[in-house]
Design a protein around this motif. Sequence first.
Motif, PDB file in Angstrom:
ATOM      1  N   GLY A 126      10.729 -16.651   1.342  1.00 49.49           N
ATOM      2  CA  GLY A 126       9.359 -16.842   0.909  1.00 49.49           C
ATOM      3  C   GLY A 126       8.891 -15.674   0.070  1.00 49.49           C
ATOM      4  N   PHE A 127       7.570 -15.651  -0.193  1.00 48.73           N
ATOM      5  CA  PHE A 127       7.010 -14.611  -1.045  1.00 48.73           C
ATOM      6  C   PHE A 127       5.777 -13.955  -0.426  1.00 48.73           C
ATOM      7  N   ALA A 128       5.311 -14.473   0.710  1.00 48.17           N
ATOM      8  CA  ALA A 128       4.008 -14.067   1.218  1.00 48.17           C
ATOM      9  C   ALA A 128       4.074 -12.937   2.239  1.00 48.17           C
ATOM     10  N   ASP A 129       4.951 -13.049   3.253  1.00 46.09           N
ATOM     11  CA  ASP A 129       4.937 -12.059   4.332  1.00 46.09           C
ATOM     12  C   ASP A 129       5.592 -10.762   3.893  1.00 46.09           C
ATOM     13  N   LEU A 130       5.326  -9.706   4.662  1.00 48.53           N
ATOM     14  CA  LEU A 130       5.776  -8.357   4.305  1.00 48.53           C
ATOM     15  C   LEU A 130       7.295  -8.251   4.282  1.00 48.53           C
ATOM     16  N   SER A 131       7.972  -8.845   5.268  1.00 56.17           N
ATOM     17  CA  SER A 131       9.431  -8.772   5.317  1.00 56.17           C
ATOM     18  C   SER A 131      10.057  -9.442   4.100  1.00 56.17           C
ATOM     19  N   ALA A 132       9.487 -10.575   3.665  1.00 53.47           N
ATOM     20  CA  ALA A 132      10.020 -11.266   2.497  1.00 53.47           C
ATOM     21  C   ALA A 132       9.818 -10.434   1.228  1.00 53.47           C
ATOM     22  N   VAL A 133       8.659  -9.792   1.109  1.00 50.55           N
ATOM     23  CA  VAL A 133       8.391  -8.961  -0.066  1.00 50.55           C
ATOM     24  C   VAL A 133       9.387  -7.807  -0.140  1.00 50.55           C
ATOM     25  N   PHE A 134       9.635  -7.159   0.995  1.00 51.86           N
ATOM     26  CA  PHE A 134      10.575  -6.034   1.021  1.00 51.86           C
ATOM     27  C   PHE A 134      11.991  -6.508   0.713  1.00 51.86           C
ATOM     28  N   THR A 135      12.412  -7.610   1.344  1.00 51.53           N
ATOM     29  CA  THR A 135      13.764  -8.131   1.115  1.00 51.53           C
ATOM     30  C   THR A 135      13.953  -8.558  -0.333  1.00 51.53           C
ATOM     31  N   ASN A 136      12.946  -9.196  -0.910  1.00 49.46           N
ATOM     32  CA  ASN A 136      13.042  -9.645  -2.303  1.00 49.46           C
ATOM     33  C   ASN A 136      13.171  -8.467  -3.258  1.00 49.46           C
ATOM     34  N   LYS A 137      12.445  -7.401  -2.996  1.00 48.64           N
ATOM     35  CA  LYS A 137      12.537  -6.220  -3.860  1.00 48.64           C
ATOM     36  C   LYS A 137      13.911  -5.560  -3.743  1.00 48.64           C
ATOM     37  N   MET A 138      14.450  -5.479  -2.524  1.00 45.98           N
ATOM     38  CA  MET A 138      15.784  -4.916  -2.351  1.00 45.98           C
ATOM     39  C   MET A 138      16.836  -5.792  -3.034  1.00 45.98           C
ATOM     40  N   LEU A 139      16.665  -7.119  -2.936  1.00 41.36           N
ATOM     41  CA  LEU A 139      17.613  -8.014  -3.591  1.00 41.36           C
ATOM     42  C   LEU A 139      17.522  -7.865  -5.103  1.00 41.36           C
ATOM     43  N   GLU A 140      16.319  -7.703  -5.611  1.00 42.81           N
ATOM     44  CA  GLU A 140      16.153  -7.504  -7.057  1.00 42.81           C
ATOM     45  C   GLU A 140      16.865  -6.243  -7.522  1.00 42.81           C
ATOM     46  N   ILE A 141      16.772  -5.181  -6.725  1.00 44.77           N
ATOM     47  CA  ILE A 141      17.456  -3.932  -7.080  1.00 44.77           C
ATOM     48  C   ILE A 141      18.967  -4.123  -7.058  1.00 44.77           C
ATOM     49  N   ASP A 142      19.471  -4.777  -6.013  1.00 47.35           N
ATOM     50  CA  ASP A 142      20.917  -4.925  -5.850  1.00 47.35           C
ATOM     51  C   ASP A 142      21.533  -5.831  -6.918  1.00 47.35           C
ATOM     52  N   LEU A 143      20.768  -6.811  -7.404  1.00 50.36           N
ATOM     53  CA  LEU A 143      21.334  -7.778  -8.355  1.00 50.36           C
ATOM     54  C   LEU A 143      21.177  -7.372  -9.808  1.00 50.36           C
ATOM     55  N   THR A 144      20.586  -6.204 -10.062  1.00 54.11           N
ATOM     56  CA  THR A 144      20.397  -5.799 -11.453  1.00 54.11           C
ATOM     57  C   THR A 144      21.722  -5.580 -12.170  1.00 54.11           C
ATOM     58  N   CYS A 145      22.740  -5.128 -11.437  1.00 50.61           N
ATOM     59  CA  CYS A 145      24.035  -4.843 -12.062  1.00 50.61           C
ATOM     60  C   CYS A 145      25.093  -5.884 -11.723  1.00 50.61           C
ATOM     61  N   VAL A 146      24.715  -6.968 -11.100  1.00 53.20           N
ATOM     62  CA  VAL A 146      25.682  -8.031 -10.803  1.00 53.20           C
ATOM     63  C   VAL A 146      25.910  -8.860 -12.073  1.00 53.20           C
ATOM     64  N   ASP A 147      27.169  -9.145 -12.365  1.00 49.56           N
ATOM     65  CA  ASP A 147      27.492  -9.857 -13.597  1.00 49.56           C
ATOM     66  C   ASP A 147      27.083 -11.323 -13.561  1.00 49.56           C
ATOM     67  N   HIS A 148      27.166 -11.953 -12.390  1.00 54.93           N
ATOM     68  CA  HIS A 148      26.783 -13.360 -12.300  1.00 54.93           C
ATOM     69  C   HIS A 148      26.401 -13.701 -10.861  1.00 54.93           C
ATOM     70  N   CYS A 149      25.474 -14.654 -10.712  1.00 55.86           N
ATOM     71  CA  CYS A 149      25.032 -15.111  -9.397  1.00 55.86           C
ATOM     72  C   CYS A 149      25.358 -16.594  -9.223  1.00 55.86           C
ATOM     73  N   ILE A 150      25.642 -16.964  -7.993  1.00 53.89           N
ATOM     74  CA  ILE A 150      25.922 -18.360  -7.642  1.00 53.89           C
ATOM     75  C   ILE A 150      24.958 -18.756  -6.530  1.00 53.89           C
ATOM     76  N   CYS A 151      24.330 -19.918  -6.678  1.00 53.57           N
ATOM     77  CA  CYS A 151      23.478 -20.474  -5.634  1.00 53.57           C
ATOM     78  C   CYS A 151      24.050 -21.812  -5.200  1.00 53.57           C
ATOM     79  N   VAL A 152      23.782 -22.193  -3.957  1.00 54.00           N
ATOM     80  CA  VAL A 152      24.393 -23.395  -3.401  1.00 54.00           C
ATOM     81  C   VAL A 152      23.550 -24.641  -3.630  1.00 54.00           C
ATOM     82  N   SER A 153      22.366 -24.500  -4.228  1.00 55.06           N
ATOM     83  CA  SER A 153      21.533 -25.654  -4.553  1.00 55.06           C
ATOM     84  C   SER A 153      20.613 -25.282  -5.708  1.00 55.06           C
ATOM     85  N   HIS A 154      20.026 -26.304  -6.337  1.00 56.04           N
ATOM     86  CA  HIS A 154      19.129 -26.052  -7.467  1.00 56.04           C
ATOM     87  C   HIS A 154      17.832 -25.395  -7.002  1.00 56.04           C
TER      88      HIS A 154
END
Length: 508
Positions: A126-154
């Motif tokens: 999600g985007f609303a609660d504090l834990s989601a905001v923190f996790t999303n920011k950490m994921l954004e940092i970690d994926l900045t240098c990833v060459d490609h991402c794969i998701c399991v659904s649209h």
Amino acid sequence: MRICMASDFFYPSIGGVEEHIFNLSQILLKRGHKVIILTHCYGDSKGIRYLTNGLKVYYLPIKVFYAQSILPTMICNAPLIRAVLIREQIEIVHGHSAFSALGHEAMIVASLMGLKTVFTDHSLFGFADLSAVFTNKMLEIDLTCVDHCICVSHIGKENTVLRARVPKERVSVIPNAVDTALFTPDPSQRPQDDTINIVVASRLVYRKGIDLLSGIIPRFKSMTNIKFIIVGDGLKRELLEEIREKANMQDRVQMVGAVEHVQVREYLVQGHIFLNTSLTEAYCMAIVEAASCGLQVVSTNVGGIPEVLPDNLIILTKPEVDSIYEGLMKAIKRLQNYNKKCAILHPKNNETKITTASTAAADHSNKNGKYSKKLKKRHNAKNSYQKPSTCQMKTNVNDSAVIADDDRSIDNYAVHTSSVLCPYKCNEIVASLYNWNNVTQRTEKVYKSVLKQPSRSLGEILHSYLRADVWSILLPISMLHLILRFLEYIRPGRYMEKAKDFSPYTSN
């Protein structure tokens, strides 16, 4: 290609991520690639282990911090990760799960070493609660240098693009798959009386909607022919046990606990209906496995679940107790009607024995001749039925589901009446939609595309981290780079002993 799968979640832990990594690695090995697994130790699972077909697993001596994940330090584990990547001559590091600290650390180390990185996101946030905001920011940092991402659904792709601000052209959708040769139907394992088993197989945690399940179970207190089989363990198990005691349903709610993945089928084939009450899901492997075993699936309409199965294999509900209860009652009525039609289409004789879900109702229908007249008219009208499909159900005196093997096809009748499909037909449909060979081929295309991309310099890597608007992250990344340079100085990679390759598919 030489690939390293990195994640905190792997066997002997049980879950969708663990199964995905194992099955994908097995097919990659069959196709001639070098694959290793990088994870932390699990109890007695330490050091280097070999699994099926020579799959090599590094159980690193790192302690778990929380929920099977290690403490994210970014620096402390760098020497171990570097040694493994150099020793195995890895070209691509493939991290799995947004919750895996080890997976993210391995991808950061690999990018600083000039290797290619791929990340698969298996969850929604999600985007609303504090834990989601923190996790999303950490994921954004970690994926900045990833060459490609794969998701399991649209829906998972949209979620990842929004919360991690990853360019959509760097994200691909590759669904999970299921081994339909392992998850096969076996109607003979179902109850031979009018009992209807509802199976639940998931982690017993809040995200899986166990609170909703606790509100549904008491509603079937008066329906003595309805039983629940709950497979899995978690923090919410005590809640279900308490509800079972209060409703006095100890003999009708079976708490199996955690089981190995290969044993899940043993419980699925005992059921008629599979219930999923998840509050959020990117894909949900459990409903695909249940459908492959021929169960009717009742699931909450959340996340990527509507994308997974066609309408004739699933009943979608709102994530509310009343809606889920209505969905279950709809599935139960379908099953009872299906058994009545089976009894009419296949009368008892010496070769076939029919067991209906409601014998009294079936006898009453036969006396009235209401259903038999309609079926007789439809049977005489040849153009009203198609020829039976390749799903030929073999008759067996022990089967609780009837097998159609002539022009009176129950499968075709089910299609016209939105009723229950033959279990073996369900298995065929799932096999045509999802298989690991297709998933692996699509993943290989991602690997080949990232290998063609030019390597990035340290300046480009540091500049990419500025996109996350967290300037302080430059300090640990710079320190990690200096540590890797120092390790290369005191122990150059070209002098490190290289591991020998072992694969039953390539050895003579």
